[in-house]
Design an enzyme around this catalytic site. Structure first.
Site, short mmCIF file in Angstrom:
data_model
loop_
_atom_site.label_atom_id
_atom_site.label_comp_id
_atom_site.label_asym_id
_atom_site.label_seq_id
_atom_site.Cartn_x
_atom_site.Cartn_y
_atom_site.Cartn_z
N GLU A 35 -4.92 5.88 -6.02
CA GLU A 35 -4.30 5.43 -7.28
C GLU A 35 -5.36 5.58 -8.37
O GLU A 35 -6.20 4.72 -8.57
CB GLU A 35 -3.82 3.98 -7.11
CG GLU A 35 -2.74 3.90 -6.03
CD GLU A 35 -2.40 2.48 -5.61
OE1 GLU A 35 -2.78 1.52 -6.31
OE2 GLU A 35 -1.73 2.34 -4.56
N HIS A 91 -7.30 1.21 -4.47
CA HIS A 91 -6.66 2.16 -3.58
C HIS A 91 -7.10 3.54 -4.06
O HIS A 91 -6.80 3.92 -5.19
CB HIS A 91 -5.14 1.99 -3.62
CG HIS A 91 -4.68 0.72 -2.97
ND1 HIS A 91 -3.74 -0.11 -3.52
CD2 HIS A 91 -5.10 0.13 -1.82
CE1 HIS A 91 -3.57 -1.16 -2.72
NE2 HIS A 91 -4.39 -1.04 -1.69
N HIS A 109 -3.66 -0.49 -10.55
CA HIS A 109 -3.04 0.24 -9.43
C HIS A 109 -2.03 1.26 -9.96
O HIS A 109 -1.87 1.41 -11.17
CB HIS A 109 -2.34 -0.75 -8.48
CG HIS A 109 -3.30 -1.61 -7.72
ND1 HIS A 109 -3.53 -1.46 -6.38
CD2 HIS A 109 -4.12 -2.62 -8.12
CE1 HIS A 109 -4.43 -2.34 -5.99
NE2 HIS A 109 -4.80 -3.07 -7.01
N GLU A 150 0.34 -2.37 -12.34
CA GLU A 150 0.89 -1.14 -11.75
C GLU A 150 1.23 -0.22 -12.92
O GLU A 150 2.14 -0.48 -13.68
CB GLU A 150 2.15 -1.46 -10.93
CG GLU A 150 1.89 -2.35 -9.73
CD GLU A 150 1.31 -1.57 -8.54
OE1 GLU A 150 1.31 -0.32 -8.57
OE2 GLU A 150 0.87 -2.23 -7.58
ZN LIG Z 1 -2.52 -0.13 -5.11
#
Ligand SMILES: [Zn+2]
Ligand SMILES: *[C@@H]1O[C@H](CO)[C@@H](O)[C@H](O)[C@H]1NC(C)=O
Length: 665
Positions: A262, A259, A391, A483
C-alpha cells in the site's frame, strides 16, 4: 513504469545467474595464485615479463570508451579470472541494484576504468582525478543512504591522476548527452520542485536527507530502527527545534506503507516532507504557523522490505497481497499487543484502569517483527498526541477500536470512551478530501456515504493486534487509519492528483493537535510532575503528563470537568468551557499539593510506573540487524546482525567479502 519494473526484476534474475556462474567458475578453475602468494615470491607468471595491450573481455565493462586493456590492472589483478572473482568486480555488477538507479552507469564505468584500465602503446593510461571527484560528490549521498562506505578502489588520490599526467576521461562516451541535458534543464529547475513519482528505498532516503539538509533549521532525519532485512526505518521531523521535545508543544506522527504493497501513503509523506520544507522557506504563513507550534514526524515507510517485493511487480499491476507482509511474513497491523480484548474484559470493573495498559507478558512469547518493536519503542519515547496510519485498498477513514467488543461478532460497533473525539478527527480528514466526502456511492467495495465517509474499525471488520488500538490503550496518542483509495499501488500518472486530493486533509489533521486543552502539572514549589493523570468526567480514559509535566487532552467543544492527580498529591478539579470555534487549545494548568499517603486511599493510582516493570521492549535494540529472527539473544550471530542489509549480496564470497564497504570497521 510497468515495463521498467519488469525489466528490473528480470535483470535481477540474470544477475543472480551471473553471480552463480562466477562462483561455480571459482570452484572449478580457481586461479593458481592466491592473494598474498605473489608477495611471498611464489607464482610468477609469464604475463609479468612482457605486458601488452589486450582486448577487454569483462562482461560488466563491455561498454567503455576504449577496447584495449592490460594486466596487471590498477589493483594488481593479473588475469581476467582474477578480476572476475574479485569482490571489487562483484560490487560493480550489483551496485546498480543496490543504489537502485542512482549514479548509474557512471559509477560502474569509472570503476571499470580501474579494473580494466585503458591501454595505449602497451602502457596504462590512468583515469582523471577530476572525473572521480565529481562522481564522488554526486554519488556519496546514495552510498550514505544505504550505509555503505565509499569503495577503496574509487579513491581519487590513489588510482586517478591529474591532466598533466595524461589521464583519460572514462565517461567521455556519455558526455555528449549529459551536457545537452544539464544546460537545458538546470537553470530553470526550481529549488522546490517535487517529483510526483514512485521512490525506491534509496531514492526515498536520499530525498528525505536532502530535504532535511535544505531545511536544517526546522528539520532533521533520524532512524527508529531497522527492518527485518536491515533497512533503516527513517523518520523526517519538522519543528522549530528539531531533535527535541519542547514544553507544551504537541507532537504528531504519520506512518505510511505499514503494508508494503500500500504505497500511496509512502509517496504522499515523501511529498509532504518536501512541501513543508519549501513552503516554510517561501514564507507560507499557514505552514510556518504549523511548524512553529507543532513537532511533526513522518515515517514514510514502516515496511520497506515488503515495499521492495511489491515494487518488483510494479504499479497498477500489483496483486492484492504481494508485499503486504514484512520479510518474515508478518502482517504488521496484526502484530501489536492485543490490549483491546483486555479492555472489553475489565470494563465492568469500576476501578479498572482502561488506559496506559501494560503489555501482557504472554505477548513476548509470540513472533514479533523488528518493525513492530521499533514503532512501539518510538511510541513510548515521544509524547505523541495524534497519529495517522496511511493505508490503501479502500476509501474511508476508520478509527478505534478495530477489535470487536464481542470476539465472535466480526462487524460490531465497538467505540472507545473517546468516540466523539475520534469522530471529530476522522471527519476532519474526510471534510477536505474531495473523493472521501463526495456523495458518489461507487467506491472500492465498501460504501461509507451514509456514515459520512468514516467508520468504526470493528464495525467495518474486526481484527486484533492492530497498531491504532495499541496506540490508544498503551499511550496518549489517538491514531486514525486513513484508507486513501482503491488502488494500493497507483500508476505514476495518478500520483499528482492523489497528492492534490490529500494535501489539505493531511494538513488539517495535523492542525487538530491544537484542539482541546493543554497545560502543565506542577507541585507547590513549581516542580513539574511527570506521569500525573488528567481525567475528564464522563470519559474513562486518562491522559498522562510528559517528562516536564506538560499534557495535551483532545476534547470536543462544550463544558468539561477536568481533574489532575498524581501519586502522593491531592486531586485538583476544574470546570472548563471550550467554544465551538476553537483555533488554539485552552490552557489549563494545575498545581497539586503533597498529601500524606498513609491517610488516603489511592484506588486508581498505582505508585510504581507501569513501564518500570520488567519489559523486554526496554532491552530491545531497534538498530541491531536481526538477520535471523528465530535465534535468541547473543550467540555467534551477534556480529553478523550488525551488518547492513546489502551484506547478503556478498555472502557467496565467504572470507573474501568486501569488508571495506562496511562503515566504522
Ligand atoms: Zn493496509
Ligand atoms: C514562525 O517562526 C519564525 C521564526 O521564529 C518567524 O520568523 C515567523 O514569523 C513565524 N511565523 C508564524 C506564522 O508564526
Amino acid at each position: 513504469m510497468f515495463s521498467l519494473q519488469t525489466k528490473k526484476a528480470s535483470m535481477k534474475k540474470t544477475l543472480i545467474g551471473t553471480l552463480l556462474a562466477i562462483i561455480l567458475g571459482l570452484v572449478q578453475s580457481s586461479p593458481s595464485c592466491l592473494p598474498g602468494d605473489r608477495a611471498l615470491g611464489r607464482c610468477i607468471s609469464a604475463t609479468e615479463e612482457k605486458a601488452s595491450c589486450i582486448d577487454n573481455a569483462l562482461g560488466y565493462c563491455d561498454d567503455l570508451a576504449y577496447s584495449k586493456t592490460i594486466f596487471p590492472n590498477l589493483l594488481d589483478h593479473r588475469t581476467r579470472g582474477e578480476i572476475e572473482f574479485s569482490s571489487e568486480y562483484i560490487l560493480l555488477s550489483v551496485i546498480d541494484n543496490l543504489l537502485q538507479g542512482e549514479c548509474n552507469p557512471d559509477l560502474r564505468i569509472v570503476g571499470c576504468s580501474v579494473l580494466a584500465p585503458r591501454c595505449e602503446k602497451n602502457k596504462v593510461v590512468k583515469p582523471c582525478r577530476k572525473v572521480c571527484e565529481s562522481l564522488k560528490k554526486s554519488c556519496q549521498p546514495a552510498f550514505d543512504a544505504i550505509d555503505m562506505a565509499w569503495p577503496y578502489f574509487l579513491d581519487c588520490d590513489r588510482f586517478f591522476v591529474g591532466e598533466e599526467e595524461g589521464c583519460h576521461d572514462p565517461l567521455e562516451k556519455l558526455r555528449v548527452n549529459i551536457d545537452v541535458v544539464s544546460e537545458e534543464v538546470a537553470p530553470q529547475m526550481p529549488n522546490t520542485f517535487i517529483h510526483f513519482n514512485h521512490h525506491s528505498y534509496t531514492q526515498m532516503i536520499s530525498v528525505l536527507k536532502k530535504t532535511a539538509a535544505r531545511c536544517s533549521h526546522i528539520s532533521k532525519t533520524y532512524s527508529i530502527g531497522r527492518s527485518f532485512e536491515g533497512k533503516e526505518l527513517l523518520v523526517i521531523e519538522f519543528s522549530t527545534n528539531p531533535g527535541q521535545h519542547e514544553l507544551l508543544k504537541p507532537e504528531f506522527r504519520y506512518i505510511g506503507n505499514m503494508h508494503g504493497n500500500e504505497v500511496l501513503g509512502r509517496e504522499l509523506l515523501i511529498y509532504l516532507a518536501q512541501y513543508l520544507c519549501s513552503e516554510y522557506l517561501l514564507g507560507n504563513a499557514r505552514i510556518q504557523a504549523i511548524i512553529n507550534t507543532t513537532r511533526i514526524h513522518l515515517l514514510p515507510s514502516m515496511n520497506p522490505d515488503g515495499y521492495d517485493l511489491a515494487a518488483e511487480e510494479g504499479a497498477g499491476y500489483n496483486g492484492w497481497t504481494s508485499g503486504r507482509l514484512n520479510a518474515q511474513n508478518i502482517d504488521l497491523n496484526r502484530n501489536f499487543p492485543d490490549l483491546t480484548s483486555e479492555f472489553h474484559k475489565i470494563i465492568k470493573m469500576r476501578s479498572a484502569r482502561l488506559d496506559h495498559m501494560p503489555i501482557p507478558e504472554s505477548y513476548w512469547d509470540s513472533k514479533i517483527a523488528p518493525e513492530t518493536k521499533a514503532v512501539m519503542k518510538w511510541m513510548r519515547a515521544i509524547p505523541f498526541v495524534i497519529s495517522g496510519s496511511l493505508h490503501g485498498g479502500d476509501l474511508v477513514v476508520s478509527y478505534p477500536y478495530d477489535f470487536s467488543k464481542h470476539p465472535l461478532e466480526e462487524k460490531m460497533f465497538s467505540p472507545t470512551p473517546d468516540e466523539k473525539v475520534f469522530q471529530l478527527l476522522a471527519k476532519t480528514y474526510v471534510a477536505s478530501h474531495p473523493l472521501m466526502s463526495s456523495k458518489a456511492t461507487e467506491r472500492c467495495g465498501g460504501n461509507f456515504v451514509s456514515k459520512g465517509g468514516i467508520i468504526n474499525g470493528a464495525e467495518w471488520y474486526s481484527f486484533s493486534g492492530g497498531m491504532s488500538d495499541f496506540s490508544y490503550l498503551h499511550t496518549n496518542c489517538f491514531e486514525l487509519t486513513l484508507e486513501l483509495g482503491c488502488d494500493k499501488f497507483p500508476t505514476e500518472d495518478e500520483l499528482y492528483s492523489a497528492w492534490q486530493d490529500n494535501k489539505e486533509s493531511l494538513l488539517s489533521l495535523i492542525e487538530m493537535v491544537h484542539r482541546g486543552i493543554k497545560g502543565i502539572v506542577k507541585d507547590e514549589y513549581g516542580n513539574p510532575i511527570k506521569k500525573a493523570r488528567i481525567s475528564v468526567k464522563g470519559i474513562r480514559h486518562d491522559i498522562t503528563t510528559a517528562e516536564n509535566g506538560d499534557y495535551w487532552r483532545l476534547l470536543i467543544p462544550g463544558v468539561h470537568i477536568v481533574s489532575a492527580e498524581a501519586f502522593g498529591y491531592s486531586k485538583v478539579t476544574k470546570k472548563i468551557t471550550l467554544p465551538a470555534k476553537m483555533t488554539k487549545p485552552g490552557r489549563v494548568d494545575f498545581v497539586l499539593k503533597r498529601v500524606d499517603i498513609n491517610n488516603r486511599k489511592f484506588d486508581r493510582l498505582v505508585p510504581e510506573d507501569i513501564y518500570d516493570r520488567f519489559d523486554p521492549l526496554d532491552r530491545f535494540d531497534p538498530h541491531s540487524h536481526n538477520n535471523n529472527g528465530e535465534q535468541g539473544e547473543g550467540g555467534e550471530l551477534t556480529a553478523e546482525r550488525e551488518k547492513p542489509w546489502w551484506w547478503s549480496y556478498f555472502s557467496m564470497l565467504g572470507q573474501n567479502r568486501p569488508v571495506w564497504l562496511l562503515k566504522n570497521n
